[in-house]
Structure formats: C-alpha cells, structure tokens
Design an enzyme around this catalytic site. Structure first.
Site, PDB file in Angstrom:
ATOM      1  N   HIS A  78     -56.117 -12.728 -26.599  1.00 32.05           N
ATOM      2  CA  HIS A  78     -56.949 -13.030 -25.439  1.00 32.05           C
ATOM      3  C   HIS A  78     -56.361 -14.202 -24.663  1.00 32.05           C
ATOM      4  CE1 HIS A  78     -60.262 -13.124 -22.674  1.00 32.05           C
ATOM      5  NE2 HIS A  78     -60.638 -11.980 -23.180  1.00 32.05           N
ATOM      6  N   GLY A  79     -55.968 -13.886 -23.433  1.00 33.08           N
ATOM      7  CA  GLY A  79     -55.521 -14.922 -22.505  1.00 33.08           C
ATOM      8  C   GLY A  79     -54.093 -15.406 -22.717  1.00 33.08           C
TER       9      GLY A  79
ATOM     10  N   ASN B 256     -51.983  -4.397 -24.255  1.00 27.72           N
ATOM     11  CA  ASN B 256     -53.284  -3.933 -23.755  1.00 27.72           C
ATOM     12  C   ASN B 256     -53.103  -3.447 -22.306  1.00 27.72           C
ATOM     13  OD1 ASN B 256     -55.775  -4.061 -22.315  1.00 27.72           O
ATOM     14  ND2 ASN B 256     -56.691  -5.129 -24.037  1.00 27.72           N
TER      15      ASN B 256
ATOM     16  N   HIS C   1     -59.417  -0.856 -24.191  1.00 25.52           N
ATOM     17  CA  HIS C   1     -60.834  -1.171 -24.392  1.00 25.52           C
ATOM     18  C   HIS C   1     -61.661  -0.197 -23.562  1.00 25.52           C
ATOM     19  CE1 HIS C   1     -64.120  -4.588 -24.215  1.00 25.52           C
ATOM     20  NE2 HIS C   1     -64.611  -3.426 -24.600  1.00 25.52           N
TER      21      HIS C   1
ATOM     22  N   ARG D  39     -64.852   0.334 -22.233  1.00 23.18           N
ATOM     23  CA  ARG D  39     -66.106  -0.409 -22.041  1.00 23.18           C
ATOM     24  C   ARG D  39     -67.258   0.543 -21.783  1.00 23.18           C
ATOM     25  NH1 ARG D  39     -67.082  -5.679 -20.782  1.00 23.18           N
ATOM     26  NH2 ARG D  39     -65.349  -7.054 -21.222  1.00 23.18           N
TER      27      ARG D  39
ATOM     28  N   GLU E 147     -59.365 -10.192 -35.749  1.00 21.35           N
ATOM     29  CA  GLU E 147     -58.558 -10.648 -34.615  1.00 21.35           C
ATOM     30  C   GLU E 147     -59.187 -11.942 -34.111  1.00 21.35           C
ATOM     31  OE1 GLU E 147     -57.130  -7.818 -31.780  1.00 21.35           O
ATOM     32  OE2 GLU E 147     -57.073  -9.299 -30.179  1.00 21.35           O
TER      33      GLU E 147
ATOM     34  N   ASP F  87     -55.484  -2.133 -20.264  1.00 12.86           N
ATOM     35  CA  ASP F  87     -56.740  -2.032 -19.500  1.00 12.86           C
ATOM     36  C   ASP F  87     -56.547  -2.281 -18.006  1.00 12.86           C
ATOM     37  OD1 ASP F  87     -57.959  -1.773 -21.942  1.00 12.86           O
ATOM     38  OD2 ASP F  87     -58.916  -3.740 -21.916  1.00 12.86           O
ATOM     39  N   HIS F  88     -55.731  -3.297 -17.686  1.00 13.31           N
ATOM     40  CA  HIS F  88     -55.719  -3.725 -16.286  1.00 13.31           C
ATOM     41  C   HIS F  88     -54.792  -2.899 -15.402  1.00 13.31           C
ATOM     42  CE1 HIS F  88     -58.734  -6.488 -17.238  1.00 13.31           C
ATOM     43  NE2 HIS F  88     -58.011  -7.005 -18.213  1.00 13.31           N
TER      44      HIS F  88
ATOM     45  N   GLY G  84     -52.616  -8.478 -22.792  1.00 17.14           N
ATOM     46  CA  GLY G  84     -52.764  -7.535 -21.696  1.00 17.14           C
ATOM     47  C   GLY G  84     -52.654  -8.147 -20.315  1.00 17.14           C
ATOM     48  N   HIS G  85     -53.681  -8.884 -19.924  1.00 18.31           N
ATOM     49  CA  HIS G  85     -53.825  -9.270 -18.518  1.00 18.31           C
ATOM     50  C   HIS G  85     -52.579  -9.966 -17.972  1.00 18.31           C
ATOM     51  CE1 HIS G  85     -55.325 -11.758 -15.127  1.00 18.31           C
ATOM     52  NE2 HIS G  85     -55.890 -10.615 -14.812  1.00 18.31           N
TER      53      HIS G  85
ATOM     54  N   ARG H 274     -58.904   1.712  -6.242  1.00 18.87           N
ATOM     55  CA  ARG H 274     -58.734   2.658  -5.140  1.00 18.87           C
ATOM     56  C   ARG H 274     -59.198   4.070  -5.449  1.00 18.87           C
ATOM     57  NH1 ARG H 274     -55.440   1.968  -0.720  1.00 18.87           N
ATOM     58  NH2 ARG H 274     -55.758  -0.113   0.087  1.00 18.87           N
TER      59      ARG H 274
ATOM     60  N   ARG I 276     -65.375   0.315 -16.689  1.00 16.54           N
ATOM     61  CA  ARG I 276     -64.852  -0.358 -15.491  1.00 16.54           C
ATOM     62  C   ARG I 276     -63.329  -0.257 -15.388  1.00 16.54           C
ATOM     63  NH1 ARG I 276     -65.869  -6.692 -16.984  1.00 16.54           N
ATOM     64  NH2 ARG I 276     -67.963  -5.925 -17.357  1.00 16.54           N
TER      65      ARG I 276
ATOM     66  N   GLU J  30     -60.401  -0.637 -28.616  1.00 18.12           N
ATOM     67  CA  GLU J  30     -61.408  -1.713 -28.596  1.00 18.12           C
ATOM     68  C   GLU J  30     -62.710  -1.147 -28.089  1.00 18.12           C
ATOM     69  OE1 GLU J  30     -60.533  -5.130 -26.252  1.00 18.12           O
ATOM     70  OE2 GLU J  30     -58.654  -5.443 -27.276  1.00 18.12           O
TER      71      GLU J  30
ATOM     72  N   THR K 158     -64.619 -10.758 -18.735  1.00 10.35           N
ATOM     73  CA  THR K 158     -63.806 -10.304 -19.857  1.00 10.35           C
ATOM     74  C   THR K 158     -64.545 -10.682 -21.130  1.00 10.35           C
ATOM     75  OG1 THR K 158     -61.621 -10.458 -20.883  1.00 10.35           O
ATOM     76  CG2 THR K 158     -62.446 -12.461 -19.854  1.00 10.35           C
ATOM     77  N   THR K 159     -64.023 -10.264 -22.285  1.00 12.00           N
ATOM     78  CA  THR K 159     -64.711 -10.526 -23.551  1.00 12.00           C
ATOM     79  C   THR K 159     -64.772 -12.027 -23.798  1.00 12.00           C
ATOM     80  OG1 THR K 159     -63.662  -8.483 -24.279  1.00 12.00           O
ATOM     81  CG2 THR K 159     -64.825  -9.766 -25.952  1.00 12.00           C
TER      82      THR K 159
HETATM   83  N1  PXP Z   1     -57.832  -8.768 -27.895  1.00 11.63           N
HETATM   84  C1  PXP Z   1     -59.110  -8.421 -27.612  1.00 11.63           C
HETATM   85  C2  PXP Z   1     -60.025  -8.123 -28.752  1.00 11.63           C
HETATM   86  C3  PXP Z   1     -59.550  -8.311 -26.271  1.00 11.63           C
HETATM   87  O1  PXP Z   1     -60.841  -7.975 -26.022  1.00 11.63           O
HETATM   88  C4  PXP Z   1     -58.634  -8.528 -25.234  1.00 11.63           C
HETATM   89  C5  PXP Z   1     -59.079  -8.351 -23.812  1.00 11.63           C
HETATM   90  O2  PXP Z   1     -59.417  -7.037 -23.589  1.00 11.63           O
HETATM   91  C6  PXP Z   1     -57.320  -8.874 -25.575  1.00 11.63           C
HETATM   92  C7  PXP Z   1     -56.956  -9.015 -26.908  1.00 11.63           C
HETATM   93  C8  PXP Z   1     -56.271  -9.086 -24.534  1.00 11.63           C
HETATM   94  O3  PXP Z   1     -56.611 -10.154 -23.726  1.00 11.63           O
HETATM   95  P1  PXP Z   1     -55.788 -10.419 -22.404  1.00 11.63           P
HETATM   96  O4  PXP Z   1     -55.950  -9.220 -21.550  1.00 11.63           O
HETATM   97  O5  PXP Z   1     -56.401 -11.654 -21.861  1.00 11.63           O
HETATM   98  O6  PXP Z   1     -54.348 -10.624 -22.820  1.00 11.63           O
END
Ligand code: PXP
Length: 244
Positions: A194-195, A7, A43, A45, A151, A9-10, A216-217, A18, A49, A70, A100-101
């Site tokens: 997630h996480g 992922n 994702h 959003r 998921e 996103d970050h 991701g994060h 910036r 963001r 997503e 976050t979600t």
């Molecule tokens: N899966 C889904 C459905 C999510 O919404 C996210 C966060 O965007 C992730 C996985 C990844 O989570 P993380 O960024 O905490 O690893």
C-alpha cells in the site's frame, strides 16, 4: 526471494473514466508478467469502481501468473472467489466512501466471523491472506484463525515519508519490522503493501521476513512517464538492491 505482485486496479480506473475498453487491465497483466512480476493482484470492490467481474473472468482464463484476488469479507465476494478459486484471496476492509483501503482489518474484533468466512476459501485451495496493521493483537488473531498469510499495511509509513514526518515514518517502519518478525514466528507468510514508491520500497524490501510486496498505484502512475514494463523493472531492481 521477495516476490512482486503488480496491482492492476488503476488501469481499470483509467478505462472506467471514459467507459471505453482501453486501457485493458488484462493486457497490463500480460505486460507485467513479461517485465518480471511474480503475481497479479486485483481488487474487486463491492461498487466495481475499477476492476469488473468480467476482468476477473478474463484474468482467470488467460493469466499464467498466480492471481491474488483482493476483496471484502462479504457473502457475494466469497461466492465469486469460490467460483474462481484464485491462487490467493486477500481479505481487506472496504468502505464505500474511502478513496483507497484506509486501514487494516480488525481480525481480533471479528475473530469468529472471519474464521467462518475464510474456512471455505481455505478448503477450496486458496491461500488466504488478511490485510492488517502492525498491532500484535491483530497478528495473533490472524494466526489463531488459520490464515496462511498476513499482508502488512504500509500506507502510514509511505504517507509520513511523503509528508516529511520522518521520525513518525521511522517509528512506523520499526513497528512493521517487529510485526514481520512476530508474524513469521507464528508461522504466517508475511507480505506488505500500500502506497509503496521507488523512494519508499527499499526499507520495506529489506525486511528479511517479507516474502511478497503488492504495488499498484505508483507503478501505474509512473508508467505514464516510463511505460509499465520499465516502471516494473525499476521497482524490481530497487527491491533486489535492498535485499542485497
Ligand atoms: N495491498 C492491498 C491489500 C491493497 O488493498 C492495495 C491497494 O489496492 C495494495 C496492496 C496496493 O496499494 P497501492 O495501489 O497503493 O500500491
């Protein structure tokens, strides 16, 4: 085989801090592919963001890995997904004020609406995934409305681990294991995410019914120290080791 979806996103979160063009999430996606990712997750959003519409355009134009888009179950997002037809669409609950979600979708409570929402996406050839908690009723509803994938939300399991609440963590893990068995038994493909971190990925990766993890994060955070390629390779190694 357990696939790793990265992922990105970050990468966009840092860019947007910036308002520069860097770091570029599409470049991160290309690097993730070289490092062994099996797919890219982004994702889009409602408040844009992190990932932008242009990011999605560029990912669809240039990416050779499958894209998992997503998004919330809104008409705007459905139109975007139908325009792009990514490999997969993962429907997530979205609140403006959340960091976050936070939880899974309430599929059981919105069965008819979600069934109508996903039908055109499925007809357009997207694999539709629903991001849910481990409650049996949610899994049954996901199967009934014809999702291809669920998921499972691993956020609570990861939070308990970080907070040292180990018996709650283990209960959560057990519930995720049971949910994976239930979903697989109903013919759903099972993903999780997630996480997840280097420390928490092993017991999740060891669940035999799982086919994909989306992370991701932590990977983006760890890439500050290791570089993105190395962070992904290390995650892959831990997943493979747990899988035996
Ligand atoms: N899966 C889904 C459905 C999510 O919404 C996210 C966060 O965007 C992730 C996985 C990844 O989570 P993380 O960024 O905490 O690893």
């Amino acid at each position: 085989m357990l696939r790793l979806g990265v992922n990105i996103d970050h990468v966009a979160t840092i860019r947007n801090a910036r308002g520069t063009p860097w770091p570029d999430p599409v470049r991160a996606a290309r690097l993730a592919e070289k490092a062994g990712a099996d797919g890219i997750t982004a994702h889009l959003r409602e408040d844009r963001r992190h990932i932008s519409d242009t990011d999605i355009d560029r990912l669809m134009e240039t990416l050779s890995l499958p894209l998992n888009l997503e998004m919330a179950a809104t008409a705007e997002m459905q139109a975007i997904a139908l325009r792009h037809r990514p490999h997969a669409v993962c429907i997530v609950p979205e609140k403006r004020e959340e960091r976050t979600t936070e939880g899974g979708l309430d599929v059981a409570g919105n069965e008819a609406c979600l069934a109508d929402f996903i039908a055109p996406l499925r007809d357009a050839g997207c694999r539709v995934s629903l991001f849910i908690g481990h409650e049996p009723a949610q899994i049954e509803a996901a199967a009934r409305i014809g999702a291809a994938v669920v998921e499972l939300h691993t956020g609570a399991y990861c939070d308990y681990d970080t907070e040292g609440r180990l018996s709650e963590r283990d209960q959560e893990l057990e519930a995720l294991r049971k949910a994976a068995v239930q979903a697989h038994g109903l013919g759903l493909e099972v993903h999780a995410g997630h996480g997840l971190t280097f420390d928490t990925v092993g017991p999740i990766a060891a669940i035999p019914e799982l086919r994909e993890l989306n992370i991701g994060h932590f990977l983006i955070a760890e890439s500050v120290f290791l570089g993105l390629g190395q962070a992904i390779r290390e995650m892959r190694e831990r997943m493979d080791a747990a899988r035996g």
